[in-house]
Design an enzyme around this catalytic site. Sequence first.
Site, mmCIF file in Angstrom:
data_model
loop_
_atom_site.group_PDB
_atom_site.id
_atom_site.type_symbol
_atom_site.label_atom_id
_atom_site.label_comp_id
_atom_site.label_asym_id
_atom_site.label_seq_id
_atom_site.Cartn_x
_atom_site.Cartn_y
_atom_site.Cartn_z
ATOM 1 N N GLY A 183 -5.587 -1.959 -7.557
ATOM 2 C CA GLY A 183 -4.127 -2.042 -7.386
ATOM 3 C C GLY A 183 -3.714 -3.469 -7.032
ATOM 4 N N HIS A 184 -4.412 -4.074 -6.047
ATOM 5 C CA HIS A 184 -4.115 -5.469 -5.701
ATOM 6 C C HIS A 184 -4.393 -6.385 -6.888
ATOM 7 C CE1 HIS A 184 -5.310 -3.800 -1.621
ATOM 8 N NE2 HIS A 184 -4.141 -4.334 -1.354
ATOM 9 N N GLY A 232 3.165 -3.073 -4.774
ATOM 10 C CA GLY A 232 2.784 -1.893 -5.551
ATOM 11 C C GLY A 232 3.764 -0.743 -5.324
#
Length: 259
Positions: A34-35, A145
């Site tokens: 995600g990062h 996110g």
Amino acid sequence: MKVARTIAETRSALEDVRDGPIGLVPTMGGLHEGHLSLLRAAREECDTVVMSLFVNPAQFGDEHDLASYPRDEERDLALARDAGVDLVFAPSTEEMYPAGFQTWVEVTEVGSRLEGAFRPGHFRGVATVVLKLFSVVRPDRAYFGQKDAQQVAVIRQMIRDLALDVDLRVLPTVRDGDGLALSSRNALLTTEERKRALALPRALATKDLTAARALLARSNGLDVDYVEVAEFDPPVLAGAVRVGSVRLIDNVVLEGDSK
Ligand code: PAF
């Protein structure tokens, strides 16, 4: 890739690159795909990519949660380097909250419900640290996110209310093959807990409040904090559950694009 530990070092490292767009990806480490999707987007859109790496004590209500938060700076720095980050700002707690610190940002309405109700003070800690990161880095774009939909809503409101000159970029939630939204806290789940945690993404995937609540009510071994429709931009069906000692949040977008 440069690693700066102080605000002064960070400002001076960015002095000569202000003619092109600077992207900031704020993180607390424990980097996952995600990062990396945020870092990739920043790399594509900006001349200079800054990642902050700071486990922000002000957003943790619970000492145990703060102490058990996954920390592996060496690994995070290696992943950041591979993702093409130019500068990592990895300050100490004293650098961010020097003795006598007393200024806090409170996004009163958006920050008080859902997560805000279950984790009093959480969004005050988030908004304060994010504003300070904005002040240190002065990014043109900041990347977050959609997984933390309420955090995005809080930061969007703060940017609007305080007329901050930063473009908020929101990237879709990244999930593992089994559907669990990626989170640094997933590393704390046992295999058995992880199986039970899957009830959350399955329930939210119905995109129906009643069905999601019913599905979670039938699931064993997890405590539901809330499942709600939240009128963020875009609206989401959001939920939070506790599995063992781990608290997980997730959401699905109900309409529109999450960008
Ligand atoms: O989403 C996170 O990891 C944190 O809340 C953030 C935005 C880095 C602020 O500490």
